[in-house]
Design an enzyme around this catalytic site. Structure first.
Site, PDB file in Angstrom:
ATOM      1  N   LYS A  24      40.870  44.443   3.321  1.00  0.00           N
ATOM      2  CA  LYS A  24      40.672  46.364   4.652  1.00  0.00           C
ATOM      3  C   LYS A  24      40.653  46.437   6.081  1.00  0.00           C
ATOM      4  O   LYS A  24      42.048  46.511   6.498  1.00  0.00           O
ATOM      5  CB  LYS A  24      39.947  46.784   3.519  1.00  0.00           C
ATOM      6  CG  LYS A  24      40.396  49.058   4.322  1.00  0.00           C
ATOM      7  CD  LYS A  24      39.784  49.942   4.093  1.00  0.00           C
ATOM      8  CE  LYS A  24      38.255  50.074   3.902  1.00  0.00           C
ATOM      9  NZ  LYS A  24      37.657  50.159   5.042  1.00  0.00           N
ATOM     10  N   ASN A  25      39.660  45.854   6.292  1.00  0.00           N
ATOM     11  CA  ASN A  25      38.964  45.367   7.491  1.00  0.00           C
ATOM     12  C   ASN A  25      39.643  44.437   8.129  1.00  0.00           C
ATOM     13  O   ASN A  25      39.599  44.258   9.127  1.00  0.00           O
ATOM     14  CB  ASN A  25      38.194  45.495   7.296  1.00  0.00           C
ATOM     15  CG  ASN A  25      37.031  46.615   6.405  1.00  0.00           C
ATOM     16  OD1 ASN A  25      37.298  48.077   6.419  1.00  0.00           O
ATOM     17  ND2 ASN A  25      35.216  46.230   6.119  1.00  0.00           N
ATOM     18  N   CYS A 118      31.523  60.497   9.649  1.00  0.00           N
ATOM     19  CA  CYS A 118      32.104  60.204   8.319  1.00  0.00           C
ATOM     20  C   CYS A 118      30.270  60.188   7.311  1.00  0.00           C
ATOM     21  O   CYS A 118      29.535  60.667   7.918  1.00  0.00           O
ATOM     22  CB  CYS A 118      32.851  58.749   8.507  1.00  0.00           C
ATOM     23  SG  CYS A 118      31.533  57.607   8.248  1.00  0.00           S
ATOM     24  N   ARG A 123      28.957  58.176  13.445  1.00  0.00           N
ATOM     25  CA  ARG A 123      29.051  57.057  13.690  1.00  0.00           C
ATOM     26  C   ARG A 123      29.622  56.899  15.333  1.00  0.00           C
ATOM     27  O   ARG A 123      30.795  56.627  15.302  1.00  0.00           O
ATOM     28  CB  ARG A 123      30.819  56.403  12.506  1.00  0.00           C
ATOM     29  CG  ARG A 123      31.113  55.238  12.189  1.00  0.00           C
ATOM     30  CD  ARG A 123      31.138  54.912  10.875  1.00  0.00           C
ATOM     31  NE  ARG A 123      32.040  53.534  11.091  1.00  0.00           N
ATOM     32  CZ  ARG A 123      31.939  53.331   9.191  1.00  0.00           C
ATOM     33  NH1 ARG A 123      32.280  53.913   8.606  1.00  0.00           N
ATOM     34  NH2 ARG A 123      32.951  52.206   9.161  1.00  0.00           N
ATOM     35  N   ASP A 308      28.393  46.827   2.874  1.00  0.00           N
ATOM     36  CA  ASP A 308      29.360  47.325   2.156  1.00  0.00           C
ATOM     37  C   ASP A 308      29.301  47.034   0.378  1.00  0.00           C
ATOM     38  O   ASP A 308      29.856  47.209  -0.079  1.00  0.00           O
ATOM     39  CB  ASP A 308      30.842  46.379   2.678  1.00  0.00           C
ATOM     40  CG  ASP A 308      31.584  47.470   3.890  1.00  0.00           C
ATOM     41  OD1 ASP A 308      30.598  47.836   4.458  1.00  0.00           O
ATOM     42  OD2 ASP A 308      32.432  47.329   4.075  1.00  0.00           O
ATOM     43  N   ARG A 400      40.861  54.011  -0.425  1.00  0.00           N
ATOM     44  CA  ARG A 400      40.699  53.720   0.680  1.00  0.00           C
ATOM     45  C   ARG A 400      41.091  52.158   0.464  1.00  0.00           C
ATOM     46  O   ARG A 400      41.649  51.362   2.078  1.00  0.00           O
ATOM     47  CB  ARG A 400      40.131  53.858   1.587  1.00  0.00           C
ATOM     48  CG  ARG A 400      39.767  55.999   1.539  1.00  0.00           C
ATOM     49  CD  ARG A 400      39.100  55.691   2.706  1.00  0.00           C
ATOM     50  NE  ARG A 400      38.435  55.270   3.604  1.00  0.00           N
ATOM     51  CZ  ARG A 400      37.152  54.810   4.367  1.00  0.00           C
ATOM     52  NH1 ARG A 400      36.317  55.584   4.301  1.00  0.00           N
ATOM     53  NH2 ARG A 400      37.354  54.029   4.904  1.00  0.00           N
TER      54      ARG A 400
HETATM   55  C1  UD1 Z   1      32.656  47.800  10.182  1.00  0.00           C
HETATM   56  C2  UD1 Z   1      33.833  47.881   8.546  1.00  0.00           C
HETATM   57  C3  UD1 Z   1      32.928  48.832   7.319  1.00  0.00           C
HETATM   58  C4  UD1 Z   1      31.271  47.901   7.681  1.00  0.00           C
HETATM   59  C5  UD1 Z   1      30.699  47.540   9.106  1.00  0.00           C
HETATM   60  C6  UD1 Z   1      29.224  47.043   9.589  1.00  0.00           C
HETATM   61  C7  UD1 Z   1      35.975  47.617   9.694  1.00  0.00           C
HETATM   62  C8  UD1 Z   1      37.391  49.741   9.296  1.00  0.00           C
HETATM   63  N1  UD1 Z   1      34.716  48.399   9.147  1.00  0.00           N
HETATM   64  O1  UD1 Z   1      32.561  49.162  10.920  1.00  0.00           O
HETATM   65  O2  UD1 Z   1      33.502  48.264   6.441  1.00  0.00           O
HETATM   66  O3  UD1 Z   1      30.769  48.750   6.351  1.00  0.00           O
HETATM   67  O4  UD1 Z   1      31.704  47.336   9.950  1.00  0.00           O
HETATM   68  O5  UD1 Z   1      30.046  45.766   8.620  1.00  0.00           O
HETATM   69  O6  UD1 Z   1      36.009  46.745   9.456  1.00  0.00           O
HETATM   70  N2  UD1 Z   1      27.575  51.393  16.262  1.00  0.00           N
HETATM   71  C9  UD1 Z   1      26.872  51.859  17.433  1.00  0.00           C
HETATM   72  N3  UD1 Z   1      27.983  52.335  18.930  1.00  0.00           N
HETATM   73  C10 UD1 Z   1      29.324  52.094  18.264  1.00  0.00           C
HETATM   74  C11 UD1 Z   1      29.731  51.060  17.251  1.00  0.00           C
HETATM   75  C12 UD1 Z   1      28.770  50.928  16.694  1.00  0.00           C
HETATM   76  O7  UD1 Z   1      25.469  52.297  17.511  1.00  0.00           O
HETATM   77  O8  UD1 Z   1      29.112  52.100  19.915  1.00  0.00           O
HETATM   78  C13 UD1 Z   1      26.536  51.459  15.363  1.00  0.00           C
HETATM   79  C14 UD1 Z   1      27.073  51.930  13.745  1.00  0.00           C
HETATM   80  O9  UD1 Z   1      26.407  52.817  13.759  1.00  0.00           O
HETATM   81  C15 UD1 Z   1      26.540  50.988  12.592  1.00  0.00           C
HETATM   82  C16 UD1 Z   1      26.352  49.590  13.534  1.00  0.00           C
HETATM   83  O10 UD1 Z   1      26.197  50.193  14.852  1.00  0.00           O
HETATM   84  O11 UD1 Z   1      24.788  51.601  12.788  1.00  0.00           O
HETATM   85  C17 UD1 Z   1      27.587  48.187  13.293  1.00  0.00           C
HETATM   86  O12 UD1 Z   1      28.565  49.050  12.698  1.00  0.00           O
HETATM   87  P1  UD1 Z   1      29.812  48.495  13.247  1.00  0.00           P
HETATM   88  O13 UD1 Z   1      29.900  47.077  12.750  1.00  0.00           O
HETATM   89  O14 UD1 Z   1      30.906  49.085  14.731  1.00  0.00           O
HETATM   90  O15 UD1 Z   1      30.804  49.122  12.100  1.00  0.00           O
HETATM   91  P2  UD1 Z   1      32.745  49.502  12.139  1.00  0.00           P
HETATM   92  O16 UD1 Z   1      33.276  48.622  12.960  1.00  0.00           O
HETATM   93  O17 UD1 Z   1      32.446  50.796  12.250  1.00  0.00           O
END
Ligand code: UD1
Length: 419
Positions: A24-25, A118, A123, A308, A400
């Site tokens: 999915k990711n 979420c 997020r 995950d 999902r």
């Molecule tokens: C992706 C995955 C999700 C997985 C996560 C962590 C997808 C679609 N989803 O989510 O399944 O659980 O990686 O491996 O690929 N953060 C900030 N600011 C930002 C962006 C992120 O503070 O602008 C923080 C988030 O709150 C979190 C951490 O960084 O604590 C990691 O998040 P991130 O790696 O961005 O996760 P996603 O890309 O949302």
């Protein structure tokens, strides 16, 4: 999102061979990136999931077409008619922010709403926005709306991420692929899905090097052409099926997984007493008579233990011998499955980001409610080994990210039905 539940008669041993679905990711950012490759991209091994459907709804809203033939998705992004995404579509899937980089690369002006918080807590998208600003995008944030425009030209930049965010790394890579000049991302996320996205973009003519390492370099090219690409197998689905095999004392064979993507997961199952060996094209997973609880699981960015897989692994620890300490470092609230696991008789205490699991001999059936995707998977794993008939509600969360999980598990001998 329809409402459905699973009825599971626990205690069946699983056996046989399983093919793991596409990731999915990987599929989500690749579908967003297809916007840059005007024409028909063919994506093999693309799982049928509600999050993939949500991405296709966004692409169709923008004016693209998409059709499915089995696990092959054919997406045509030649013609586009709209450069905004309404909040109803943005809210369907929190990771819809992944469209931002692609949209801004294709249009000079883009409007979309914030994806919002979420089930896992807030997020934030600050890293996505500050990186795009460094690349020449003017972004106005107003009442939950993002109004983005490129006044001059989208250009490369040196971007140092404070957190190796998966989504931010992907958005930057996509926007930078056709930006003017070179982009260097330091402290980039290193997940296999990042490498898969780079492989797709490079197949379309992009010049991306270093994906999978901490520094990713993107030399912008003038345009990309559509390409065919096979999506990697889903390592989290593999970890979930391993958890299901472990709690039911089963031996199963995995046909399509990439063991190197599971390098932090396999040692934890070995610590539980499971044997995992390569055999031919696949791997064989064998469970012991009684599991041993792994001592400490700390979720970390790749190549650390994935957040995950934390929830399904907690179901394993719940029935293992001994005590396991979990430390969730990635998301603020990712223990919504704990209260539900306790309904099965699990012994778990949570204090902030730490959960302490004292393994019990067996779980008993329960009626439980899933509140997020991976939590739902954990409840299904627990139900598979709980004595009696369990009901797991909230399967719309599971769908999902898991394709026909009840059929996959039934084909291995589980007694599970969807209502
Ligand atoms: C992706 C995955 C999700 C997985 C996560 C962590 C997808 C679609 N989803 O989510 O399944 O659980 O990686 O491996 O690929 N953060 C900030 N600011 C930002 C962006 C992120 O503070 O602008 C923080 C988030 O709150 C979190 C951490 O960084 O604590 C990691 O998040 P991130 O790696 O961005 O996760 P996603 O890309 O949302």
């Amino acid at each position: 999102m329809g409402v459905s539940m699973y009825i599971v008669e626990g205690g069946r041993t699983l056996q046989g061979e399983v093919r793991v679905q596409g990731s999915k990711n990987s599929a989500l950012p690749i579908l967003a990136a297809s916007l840059l490759c005007r024409g028909e991209s063919v994506l093999f091994n693309c799982p049928r999931l509600s999050d993939v459907e949500a991405s296709l709804t966004i692409l169709r809203y923008i004016g693209c077409t998409a059709r499915r033939e089995g696990d092959v998705l054919i997406v045509d992004t030649e013609s586009v008619t709209r450069s905004e995404i309404p909040s109803s579509l943005m809210h369907k899937m929190r990771s819809s922010i992944i469209f931002l980089g692609a949209m801004i690369a294709r249009f000079d002006r883009v409007r979309m709403s914030f994806p919002g918080g979420c089930e896992l807590g807030p997020r934030p998208i600050d890293l996505h926005l500050s990186a795009l600003r460094e690349m020449g995008v003017e972004i106005c944030e107003d009442h939950g709306e993002l109004d983005c425009r490129v006044n001059d030209v989208l250009h490369g930049a040196n971007i140092a991420l404070t957190i190796p965010s998966v989504g931010a790394t992907e958005n930057i890579m996509i926007a930078a692929a056709t930006a003017e000049g070179t982009t260097i991302i330091s402290n980039a996320a290193r997940e296999p899905e990042i490498t898969d996205l780079a492989d797709y973009l490079n197949a379309c003519g992009a010049k991306i090097s270093g994906a999978g390492e901490s520094t990713v370099i993107i030399d912008g090219v003038r345009h990309l052409s559509p390409a065919s690409h096979a999506i990697i197998p889903d390592r989290i689905v593999a970890a979930t099926l391993m958890s299901a095999a472990a709690v039911t004392g089963s031996d199963i064979r995995f046909k399509s997984i990439i063991p190197s993507h599971l390098e932090s997961i396999i040692p934890v199952f070995r610590e539980c007493g499971c044997e995992i060996e390569s055999e031919g094209e696949g791997i064989v997973f064998r469970s012991p008579y009684r599991l041993t609880g792994p001592k400490l699981i700390r979720t970390m960015p790749y190549p650390g233990f994935p957040t995950d897989a934390q929830a399904p692994m907690m179901s394993v620890a719940s029935v293992a011998n001994g005590m396991t300490v979990f430390v969730e470092n990635m998301f603020e609230s990712r223990y919504s499955h704990v209260s539900e696991l306790c309904r099965f008789g699990a012994d778990i205490r949570v204090e902030g980001r730490v959960a302490v699991v004292d393994g019990v001999r067996r779980l008993l059936s329960a009626h439980v409610h899933a509140r997020d995707l991976r939590g739902a998977a954990a409840l299904v794993v627990a139900a598979l080994c709980a004595r009696g008939t369990s009901e797991v509600e909230g399967i719309e969360y599971l769908e999902r990210g898991y394709e026909d999980l009840e059929l996959v598990l039934s084909s291995l001998g589980a007694d599970i039905k969807k209502l």
